[in-house]
Write a protein that holds these residues in place. Structure first.
Motif, PDB file in Angstrom:
ATOM      1  N   GLU A 259       0.820  -1.221   0.000  1.00 63.28           N
ATOM      2  CA  GLU A 259       0.000   0.000   0.000  1.00 63.28           C
ATOM      3  C   GLU A 259       0.849   1.263   0.000  1.00 63.28           C
ATOM      4  OE1 GLU A 259      -2.618  -0.480   3.330  1.00 63.28           O
ATOM      5  OE2 GLU A 259      -3.735  -2.114   2.386  1.00 63.28           O
ATOM      6  N   MET A 260       1.764   1.332  -0.957  1.00 60.18           N
ATOM      7  CA  MET A 260       2.608   2.512  -1.078  1.00 60.18           C
ATOM      8  C   MET A 260       1.904   3.653  -1.792  1.00 60.18           C
ATOM      9  SD  MET A 260       5.355   1.504   0.447  1.00 60.18           S
ATOM     10  CE  MET A 260       6.610   2.695  -0.019  1.00 60.18           C
ATOM     11  N   THR A 261       0.871   3.332  -2.570  1.00 60.98           N
ATOM     12  CA  THR A 261       0.131   4.378  -3.275  1.00 60.98           C
ATOM     13  C   THR A 261      -1.026   4.851  -2.415  1.00 60.98           C
ATOM     14  OG1 THR A 261      -1.333   2.797  -4.379  1.00 60.98           O
ATOM     15  CG2 THR A 261       0.744   3.312  -5.472  1.00 60.98           C
ATOM     16  N   ALA A 262      -1.768   5.822  -2.909  1.00 60.99           N
ATOM     17  CA  ALA A 262      -2.855   6.402  -2.125  1.00 60.99           C
ATOM     18  C   ALA A 262      -4.125   5.558  -2.171  1.00 60.99           C
ATOM     19  CB  ALA A 262      -3.165   7.816  -2.626  1.00 60.99           C
ATOM     20  N   ALA A 263      -4.231   4.682  -3.177  1.00 59.10           N
ATOM     21  CA  ALA A 263      -5.454   3.900  -3.335  1.00 59.10           C
ATOM     22  C   ALA A 263      -5.398   2.638  -2.475  1.00 59.10           C
ATOM     23  CB  ALA A 263      -5.639   3.519  -4.798  1.00 59.10           C
ATOM     24  N   ARG A 264      -6.538   2.298  -1.875  1.00 58.13           N
ATOM     25  CA  ARG A 264      -6.610   1.086  -1.078  1.00 58.13           C
ATOM     26  C   ARG A 264      -8.000   0.483  -1.277  1.00 58.13           C
ATOM     27  NH1 ARG A 264      -4.985   1.618   5.132  1.00 58.13           N
ATOM     28  NH2 ARG A 264      -7.068   2.519   5.255  1.00 58.13           N
TER      29      ARG A 264
END
Length: 388
Positions: A259-264
């Motif tokens: 979860e390194m990006t903003a989307a989850r």
């Protein structure tokens, strides 16, 4: 020659890992080779140390598990050896709400002399898996973890994930790590002692992931909702296995397992669910809170024109047929509930990103929430009104 004033070395790297999720029955029966098979000796042929922890709530229902663990290891003495007595861990969210409960788990690991080629076996619900998993992840910077989930919720979702954590400072999962388990063994036989309330909780995560990724699976859930309510084994086992498979595919194939990006997207419906758990002091089970969270977000999506009203009704009807109540007195405190949006943004970092639904199987990330419309959606749900 003048020395350089600045030097930078950049080298991308990847770490390969195999995520193992196995479905079986009676994993602790001496003649079942699955558990021994996922805990090979290192070097091969040498018995490996294993230390077991069991959810106290599970032990209340199945006190024979302590003896079963001992007998299983004895039956596989050529490959396994118990490094210490099997310990119990307080079950339910209490295991995650008190950071001091980590210390006895870490002490047991230290006293057992486990090394990074040893195994921690944890048997229990999602909260216990999370807490013991955190201890295993930070001891020696990582001891191999074998998860044996005992609830539908953990089998369908959390037990498959790569996260471990506990709650702190009034925040859900504030302390934790990303550390993939060495293996997950889903033993359907452990579900037999669950109450109906706990049994249904895992199905909400199946609904969630079906909405995100698999319209055919959503239709299956609609067609088999009554069978799931009656705890029919074939429907239950297919639902849990397909949910776990879809969660696993997302974790391993989307390029963002940590979860390194903003989307989850797998936290669809969870911004409200996490806040509701806190507001109710965890009187609401996680699955129950997620059901309410999904209802809120699909109502909101209908309010702002993202999702058609008929699909919203269809989703709510399935959740209710599965036995979930989509309202709760805590919905009256809309100001506090809406703080969950900012908590969600803070947890992810950077830009707010919340997954919504355009249609079944077609999610969309939104980066702003119309709080007035969200408040209307919450009020409608609290009052039992349908989507407009």
């Amino acid at each position: 020659m003048t020395p350089p004033t600045h030097r930078e070395i950049t080298q991308p790297f990847e770490v390969r890992f195999t995520h193992r999720v196995i479905f079986t029955r009676h994993a602790l029966s001496a003649d079942n080779p699955v558990l021994a098979g996922v805990m090979p000796g290192d070097p091969p042929g040498k018995p490996t140390k294993v230390l077991a922890f069991i959810d106290s709530r599970l032990l209340e229902q199945s006190p024979g598990l302590l003896l079963q663990v001992d007998r299983y290891v004895q039956a596989h003495a050529g490959s396994l050896t118990l490094a210490g007595p099997t310990d119990t861990v307080e079950g339910g969210e209490a295991s995650k709400n008190n950071p001091r409960l980590l210390e006895p788990v870490l002490r047991a690991i230290a006293d057992a002399g486990l090394c990074r080629k040893s195994y921690v076996l944890v048997i229990g619900g999602g909260a216990v898996l999370d807490a013991v998993g955190l201890a295993a992840a930070i001891a020696h910077r990582g001891i191999r973890l074998i998860r044996l989930p005992s609830t539908t919720l953990a089998m369908a979702d959390s037990g498959v994930g790569v996260k471990n954590g506990i709650n702190a400072f009034g925040k859900k999962n504030y302390l934790g790590t990303f550390a993939p388990p060495w293996a997950v063994v889903n033993d359907f036989g452990l579900l037999d002692t669950l109450s109906d309330r706990d049994f249904r909780c895992g199905f909400v995560e199946a609904v969630k992931v079906a909405l995100l990724k698999d319209p055919a699976f959503f239709e299956y859930l609609e067609a088999h909702a009554e069978a799931l309510n009656k705890r029919e084994p074939s429907a239950t086992e297919h639902t849990l296995a397909r949910s776990a498979e879809l969660h696993l595919q997302h974790i391993t194939t989307t390029g963002d397992p940590y979860e390194m990006t903003a989307a989850r997207p797998l936290d669809f419906g969870h911004w409200a669910a996490h806040e509701l758990e806190t507001i109710t002091n965890y009187d609401l089970r996680h699955g129950e809170a997620v059901a309410v969270g999904l209802a809120i977000d699909t109502l909101y999506a209908a309010q702002v024109g993202l999702l058609d009203v008929q699909t919203t009704h269809r989703i709510h009807r399935l959740l209710r047929t599965l036995g979930f109540t989509l309202t709760h007195p805590a919905l009256k405190d809309t100001d506090r509930l809406l703080k969950g949006i900012e908590s969600f943004r803070e947890h992810l970092g950077g830009e707010l990103t919340i997954t919504m639904l355009q249609t079944i199987g077609r999610p969309v990330d939104v980066h702003a929430i119309d709080t007035a419309q969200m408040q209307i959606a919450i009020e409608k749900l609290r009052a039992g009104e349908p989507a407009a």
